[in-house]
Each structure stands twice: as C-alpha cells, then as structure tokens.
Design a protein around this motif. Structure first.
Motif, PDB file in Angstrom:
ATOM      1  N   UNK A  91      -3.486  -1.071 -12.865  1.00  0.00           N
ATOM      2  CA  UNK A  91      -4.704  -0.474 -12.332  1.00  0.00           C
ATOM      3  C   UNK A  91      -5.517   0.193 -13.426  1.00  0.00           C
ATOM      4  N   UNK A 131       5.125   0.554 -11.308  1.00  0.00           N
ATOM      5  CA  UNK A 131       4.810  -0.625 -12.116  1.00  0.00           C
ATOM      6  C   UNK A 131       3.325  -0.991 -12.028  1.00  0.00           C
ATOM      7  N   UNK A 132       2.663  -0.545 -10.960  1.00  0.00           N
ATOM      8  CA  UNK A 132       1.254  -0.906 -10.806  1.00  0.00           C
ATOM      9  C   UNK A 132       0.327   0.007 -11.604  1.00  0.00           C
ATOM     10  N   UNK A 143       0.803   5.019  -2.408  1.00  0.00           N
ATOM     11  CA  UNK A 143       1.158   4.794  -1.002  1.00  0.00           C
ATOM     12  C   UNK A 143       0.097   3.969  -0.293  1.00  0.00           C
ATOM     13  N   UNK A 163       8.162  10.303   1.295  1.00  0.00           N
ATOM     14  CA  UNK A 163       7.894   9.871  -0.081  1.00  0.00           C
ATOM     15  C   UNK A 163       7.775  11.096  -0.987  1.00  0.00           C
ATOM     16  N   UNK A 173      11.159  12.557  -1.727  1.00  0.00           N
ATOM     17  CA  UNK A 173      11.880  11.750  -2.711  1.00  0.00           C
ATOM     18  C   UNK A 173      11.373  12.033  -4.125  1.00  0.00           C
ATOM     19  N   UNK A 221       7.525   5.183 -13.043  1.00  0.00           N
ATOM     20  CA  UNK A 221       7.619   5.332 -11.593  1.00  0.00           C
ATOM     21  C   UNK A 221       6.868   4.216 -10.872  1.00  0.00           C
ATOM     22  N   UNK A 258      -2.922   6.716  -4.226  1.00  0.00           N
ATOM     23  CA  UNK A 258      -3.122   5.290  -4.386  1.00  0.00           C
ATOM     24  C   UNK A 258      -1.821   4.503  -4.248  1.00  0.00           C
TER      25      UNK A 258
END
Lengths: 113, 235
Positions: free
Chosen positions: B233, B228-229, B25, B72, B75, B226, B23
């Motif tokens: 959600x 903020x959303x 990405x 991603x 990382x 990691x 979600x």
C-alpha cells in the motif's frame, strides 16, 4: 454458529484442519467450505471466524499472505511450521473428545454381567 | 457478476461508517463482504448492491464489526506488550547486562557518597517523567502532521503510538515513590534500600527508553512484519 456452545471450542481445530488440507485460504472461503462439507448444517459466523483467525495468527500458528485479486486485496491464511505440528495434536485431542462423548452418550451394552 | 472499483470504495466507506477505522481490518472485511455479495448475485442476480450488503452485514450480529475490532485490538495489544518485554529482556542478556549493572552501581555509589541523596534521586526521577511526557507530546504533534497527508490508519501503528496500555509508566511509579519517601525513613541511608532504589530507577529508565524511544523509532519495521500489505500500500 449452530449450537454455538458445543462447537465453539472446536472452531480453531476446524480452521487448522481445513488449512492443513487446502494450503492457504481466506476468511470467506473458510466459511463456505465448512458450509459445503457439513451440507449447510454448520455455519461459522463471521463474528467468530475473524477473531479466531487473528488469534491463531498472533500465536504463531498461522501466517498471512496478501494477494491482489480483482480490484481488492485478499488476505490468505496458512499454517506455519509450528502450526502444522500443533494441528496434529489438536486433531488427536478432538478425536479423543469425540470418542469419549460417543461412549458417554451411547454406551455400549456391558457384556460382563 | 463482479463488484466494480466504485462499489469496493463504497464497501470501504461502509466499514468506516461502522466504526472500523483501520485499513488492515477494513481491507479484510471489504474482501469478505465483496465475496459474499458476489456469491449472493450468483443465486439471485436481481438483488441490488445495497440489499446484498445489508443481508451480509446482518450476519455479523447485533454488534456489527465491533466484535472483530475488539478482539483484533486485544490480540495486537498483547503483541505490543510482548514486543516491549522482548526489548526489556535484551538488557539482561550478555553484553547489555553489564551496562544495566554498571548503571545501577554508578547510581548507588553517587547516592551513597553524596550529601544530596534524595535530591539526586528525585531529580533523575523527575527528569525521566518529564522526558516521557515530552516524548508523548512531540510524537502526537508529529502524527497530526502526517495523518493529514495519509488517510490510511493501521491498528498496530495506533497501539505503538499510544504505547499500548503502558503509558501509565510515566505516572504510576511517581505515586509509589511518594509513598516510599513518606514511609521509609532510611530509604537513602540503608545500603539495601539504596541498591534497591537504584536498580528500580535503572529498570524504569530502560522501560521508558524502550517504550518512548526504541519502539517508536522502528515503527515501520514492525508494521511491515505485522502486515504483509503494508509495503504494497505504501509503495
């Protein structure tokens, strides 16, 4: 990206410079801004931009913020305090590079002879 | 012209179809595609949604979103390893280092005084491996239950649940141990070897404890920092 080999090494610095000037930006906005500034000559590809942003975020240079815009979520990137300091260093480095390349490519006539 | 909520949903489906399962990405790519489509419409209002979307997707190159996903993941893998290392270092700061050294000393003393040196050591070692596998299996079962209820997947959550690349910690030391047992005859009679082995077992226990217990217990806390959303959600 146009001439990608040449520009690749500077992508992070470009991103950091833009964020320094504009505060917070989202991915698409960055691609458009670069396009506008360079009058369409430099096109940052999406496949290069997001990995670069994610890496800078992991390195603590960028911080993220989420906002709900229209009916979707928008991820904004902005410089952290460490990132702001690092931007100064990287810009100086890039300017040195540009100056050196310029003297290599376009050597000034030597007046000593 | 703005995209409708239904078209946004279509974009989410599109990213899923192109192998972006997570979600975090998906939402970033959806916003990107949506912006791009909207600005295409400004220039050419006659374009259909699908035409505009395909044109944008092509800009990502032949591998589509794969590059973005892979980088991603790399990382976040690194971030996970950093997290484990951060907890690990904790055991060597004051006051936890006292505990680390005390455990090593107790283990050393027990092995030294006992007549069943190898048995004690191997018993503890096997217990550790069994615990690792137990933790992995029970975690997997629990996740299966949850994933049915909640469809949003987060990449970093998946990395935590797969223990990064560190789940090998349950099996690799076993091979080292067998090699040592076969090749070093005075493994548990020589004091230096015994101290070394005791320390090794304590280090391994700390690592197992961190990877299979401490970090999974704090998963949602790490996800919140990691992403903020994440809170937004999961309200």
């Amino acid at each position: 990206m146009k001439n990608s080999q040449l520009y690749k090494g500077s992508l992070n610095t470009i991103i950091m410079k833009l964020l320094e000037e504009n505060g917070k930006m989202y991915g698409y906005e960055i691609t458009q801004k670069v396009k506008a500034i360079t009058q369409g000559e430099l096109n940052i590809t999406e496949g290069a931009l997001y990995p670069a942003l994610h890496k800078l975020e992991a390195e603590g240079i960028l911080d993220v913020e989420i906002e709900k815009v229209d009916n979707r979520m928008r991820k904004y990137y902005k410089l952290t305090e460490a990132g702001t300091k690092e931007t100064v260093n990287r810009l100086a480095e890039l300017e040195d590079f540009i100056r050196n390349m310029q003297s290599l490519v376009n050597p000034r006539p030597n007046l000593e002879f | 012209m703005k995209l409708t909520a239904q078209q946004i949903d279509q974009l989410f489906t599109f990213t899923r179809q192109h192998y972006v399962e997570w979600y975090d990405l998906q939402s970033e790519l959806v916003d990107h595609l949506a912006n791009a489509i909207e600005s295409q419409w400004l220039e050419n209002p006659k374009l259909t949604f699908d035409e505009a979307l395909n044109a944008e997707f092509k800009k990502f190159g032949v591998f589509g979103f794969m590059d973005v996903v892979e980088k991603r993941q790399a990382v976040l893998d690194k971030k996970y390893n950093g997290l484990v290392w951060h907890h690990f270092k904790d055991f060597f700061g004051i006051p936890k280092i006292v505990l680390t050294l005390a455990m090593t000393f107790v283990l050393f003393t027990v092995i030294k005084l006992s007549d069943f040196k190898e048995w004690i050591f191997m018993g503890l070692f096997v217990a550790l491996v069994v615990f690792s596998f137990y933790a992995m299996i029970s975690n997997k079962k629990q996740r299966k239950k949850i994933s049915k209820a909640n469809q949003k997947k987060w990449l970093f959550e998946e990395i935590i649940n797969h223990y990064g690349n560190l789940s090998v910690i349950a099996t690799v030391p076993f091979n080292i141990m067998l090699q040592l047992l076969n090749n070093v005859p005075d493994l548990f009679t020589n004091n230096y070897w015994t101290v070394g082995m005791s320390f090794f077992l304590v280090l391994l226990s700390i690592a197992v404890f961190i990877i299979f217990k401490i970090i999974p217990r704090r998963t949602s806390e790490y996800l919140e920092t990691t992403y903020p959303e994440y809170k937004l959600v999961n309200l």
